[in-house]
Design an enzyme around this catalytic site. Sequence first.
Site, PDB file in Angstrom:
ATOM      1  N   LYS A  36       4.024 -17.956   1.601  1.00  0.00           N
ATOM      2  CA  LYS A  36       4.198 -17.243   0.326  1.00  0.00           C
ATOM      3  C   LYS A  36       4.051 -15.746   0.548  1.00  0.00           C
ATOM      4  O   LYS A  36       3.488 -15.323   1.570  1.00  0.00           O
ATOM      5  CB  LYS A  36       3.179 -17.764  -0.694  1.00  0.00           C
ATOM      6  CG  LYS A  36       1.731 -17.511  -0.310  1.00  0.00           C
ATOM      7  CD  LYS A  36       0.788 -18.340  -1.175  1.00  0.00           C
ATOM      8  CE  LYS A  36      -0.650 -18.030  -0.801  1.00  0.00           C
ATOM      9  NZ  LYS A  36      -1.591 -19.031  -1.315  1.00  0.00           N
ATOM     10  N   ARG A 132      -8.731 -23.462 -11.452  1.00  0.00           N
ATOM     11  CA  ARG A 132      -7.589 -22.599 -11.722  1.00  0.00           C
ATOM     12  C   ARG A 132      -6.490 -23.450 -12.339  1.00  0.00           C
ATOM     13  O   ARG A 132      -6.567 -23.778 -13.507  1.00  0.00           O
ATOM     14  CB  ARG A 132      -7.148 -21.911 -10.429  1.00  0.00           C
ATOM     15  CG  ARG A 132      -6.313 -20.673 -10.627  1.00  0.00           C
ATOM     16  CD  ARG A 132      -6.045 -19.934  -9.314  1.00  0.00           C
ATOM     17  NE  ARG A 132      -5.473 -20.808  -8.294  1.00  0.00           N
ATOM     18  CZ  ARG A 132      -5.172 -20.402  -7.056  1.00  0.00           C
ATOM     19  NH1 ARG A 132      -5.399 -19.148  -6.682  1.00  0.00           N
ATOM     20  NH2 ARG A 132      -4.657 -21.246  -6.194  1.00  0.00           N
ATOM     21  N   TYR A 257      -4.984  16.422  -2.292  1.00  0.00           N
ATOM     22  CA  TYR A 257      -5.194  16.406  -3.750  1.00  0.00           C
ATOM     23  C   TYR A 257      -6.679  16.519  -4.106  1.00  0.00           C
ATOM     24  O   TYR A 257      -7.529  15.903  -3.461  1.00  0.00           O
ATOM     25  CB  TYR A 257      -4.670  15.090  -4.341  1.00  0.00           C
ATOM     26  CG  TYR A 257      -3.169  15.045  -4.485  1.00  0.00           C
ATOM     27  CD1 TYR A 257      -2.501  15.934  -5.324  1.00  0.00           C
ATOM     28  CD2 TYR A 257      -2.422  14.109  -3.791  1.00  0.00           C
ATOM     29  CE1 TYR A 257      -1.122  15.881  -5.462  1.00  0.00           C
ATOM     30  CE2 TYR A 257      -1.044  14.046  -3.927  1.00  0.00           C
ATOM     31  CZ  TYR A 257      -0.405  14.941  -4.762  1.00  0.00           C
ATOM     32  OH  TYR A 257       0.957  14.885  -4.900  1.00  0.00           O
ATOM     33  N   MET A 305       0.934   9.523  -1.842  1.00  0.00           N
ATOM     34  CA  MET A 305       1.909   8.434  -1.955  1.00  0.00           C
ATOM     35  C   MET A 305       2.623   8.204  -0.626  1.00  0.00           C
ATOM     36  O   MET A 305       2.809   7.065  -0.195  1.00  0.00           O
ATOM     37  CB  MET A 305       2.933   8.750  -3.049  1.00  0.00           C
ATOM     38  CG  MET A 305       3.883   7.599  -3.314  1.00  0.00           C
ATOM     39  SD  MET A 305       5.137   7.993  -4.525  1.00  0.00           S
ATOM     40  CE  MET A 305       4.218   7.882  -6.035  1.00  0.00           C
TER      41      MET A 305
END
Length: 626
Positions: A36, A132, A257, A305
Site C-alpha cells: 500500500k 478500528r 525563515y 519548501m
Amino acid sequence: MASRSWTEIDLDAYALNLSELRAFLHSNQALMQIVKADAYGHGAWEISRRAEQEGVAWLGVANAEEGAVLRYRGIELPILVLSPSLIDEIGLLRDYNLVPTLSDLDFARAWSSACGDNPGVAHVNLDTGMGRSGVAPENAHDFLNILHELPGLVVDGVFSHYSASECDDDFSRQQLARFERLVRSLPQRPRWVHIANSPAAVTQPDHLTNLVRLGLLSYGIYPDDSLRQRINLRPVMTFKTTVSMVRRVSRGASIGYNRTYTATRDHSYAILPVGYADGYDFLLSGKGVVLLHDRLCPVLGKVSMDMTTIGLDDDMSVKPGDEATVLGAGHEELRAEKLAARYGGNPYELLCQLGRRARRYYRQDGRVVASTPLARREFHAPDFSDDGLDRVIEASISQRLQSKEIAALLYDKLLKYFFADHDRDIHYRRDFRHTLTFSDDPSQPDHWLTRTKLEFHKRLQAGRFVVACATNPAMLERYFTRRDCEYRWLLDDKLTLDSRWFEVTGVQVNDLELDIESRLVNGCIEIGCSHPSMESLVGEEVSFRIDTRTYYPRRSHQLSVFITEPTQGVDVSFHCPPESISQVQVVPVFAGRTRFPHIKSTPGCHTVSTDPDEWVLPNSGIVFTY
Ligand SMILES: *Cc1c(COP(=O)(O)O)cnc(C)c1O
C-alpha cells in the site's frame, strides 16, 4: 544518476529481509507483501514484481485503485484490499480481480450482487483489539452467518490486525487468543487465516494462521528498537541529493525563515535542493542531520519548501554537485527510525513521504536495473490520453531495453512513425517483387532505357491511387507521406518531366487493367490510376502491378531501391547488360530481423531477397553500385 535528488531502492536488501523474516515462520505460513501507499514509498509495482519472484503468495493494498494499477501493469498475484472499500469502488474491484475486505453488511450485500455469476471472493476483518474497522467480536458469528446466505459470496479468508505487536506482547497475546477462539468456533474455517503484521511475525509466532502480512520490516525498518536484537534487516531505501550551493555566514547573521538560526561564528554552509515538498519533514528544522563527505552535518534553521541549509565544518571543502545522503545508505544516524525520532515522527510516515518528488533507481546484484520516471504516480489506467500513452510506451520500452537512447530511437523512428495519427491503420505489403532492367537505347547515349516492374499484395485503401515522378527530391518528398501514392520515381534532372522520359505503361489491380490519367502538379507528374470496379475491392487484399518505362543517367554509378512500408517477403532484382556493366556491388541496408538478405549475382542479373515470411521494416533499401 544525474538528478538533483533521487531514491535508491535496493531490491537485494528487500529479498534478504524477506528471507530473514521467513526464518520466523512455520512452513505452512505464506507471505502477503504489503504494497500500500506505493509500497511505503518504494514503488508498488517494482516491489510486487520482486515479491512474486521471491515466492510471496499475496499482495496487500489500501484501496481498489492501488490494486487496479498493479493489475494494469501485469501483476497476477492475488491482491487483498485491506481498508474498507466504498460501494463506488465495486466496479474496479470486480474488473481488476481484487479481493475486498468485508466488515460492513451493506457493502457485503452490494459486493455479492455485483459479482453476479462470478464468485464474490472476500476476506472478513474481525476486530480483536485494534478498535478500528473490523467486525466486533460479539457480532462476528451473526455477521458471518449472514454472509453465508448471500448468493455468490465466498469468504476465502478471515483476519485480524494487531494494535501494538512491536512493543506490547501482553496485549498482542490477548488479541491472538481472542482471534483463535473466534476462528476455532467457526463452522467452517476459510482457506486463509491471518493476523500478523511484520513485527508480529517476529514477536508473536502462532500455530493458528497460514498467512503473514509483511510491511515495514520487509523494507528494513524497525518500528521498535527492541526488534533489533531479534532480527537483522537492511534498509531498502536510500535518499540522496546534490549540494546546489556553498555559502558563508558571518557571526551574528541568521539563516532562513524567521531567523531561527543565528551563527555564533563565521562558517560555511551548503544548500541542498530538498525541502518539505520532497518529504523532508518541516519538523526536522534545526534537528535533522545529513551525511556529506562522510560527516554528519546539522540542518540549520527552518526547512523550506524546496531547500534545506546544512552547516559545514571549517576543514571541509564542499562544492556544488557533491553528493549528500539524507536517508539510509547504511548509516546508523540516517535510518528512518532515527531520523523520525529526531522530530517525534514515525518511520512509516517518513518512508511514504520522503522522495515523493524524486526519481527512483532500483538496484539488483549491485547494478542499477531500472528507474522510474517522475510522472510514474500519474500512471493510472482510466486517464490515458494519447500524450499520456505516448509517454508510458516510451518509458516502458526504455525500462525493457534499459537504454534510453535505443528506446528513443525505436519509439520515435518506428512506433511513433506508425502511430502518430492514432487512428491510422498500419499498411503493409506482402510478396514485394521489384525488377529494374537497364538496356541500351542508341538514340539516347547518355541514358539507360529503364523498365521497372513492381508487384506486391496489399489491402486496397481506395478506388484510386497515384504514381508520382519528379526531377527534384524535395518535390517528390511529399508523395512519401501520402497514403494514396504507391510508387515514386526520381527522374534525372537533365530530363524534362514528360511522358517521353517517364511513362506508366501498365497498372493492374488483380485482373483489372486500370485507367491512367497523367497530369503535372507542382513540378511533379502525378499519374492517377483507377477503375470503376475497383471501389468494390476496397478493404480487400489485392495484387498490384505497376510497369514503367523511363531513362536513367549513365553518369550515375548507383541505383537505389527503397522499402517504404512494412513488407513481408522482398525480392528486388537489377538486370543490366553484362558487357557494359560487369561489376555490380549489392549493398542491402535492411531494418528488421533480416539484416542480411540473400544476394544472388549472375552476369546481367543481381537479386536481393528474403524468405517469403520475413518482415522488412520501412527505411530499408538496396543500393546497386557499378
Ligand atoms: C499496513 C498493514 C500491514 C503491514 O503492517 P507493518 O507494520 O508495516 O508490517 C498489515 N496488515 C494490515 C491490515 C495493514 O493495514
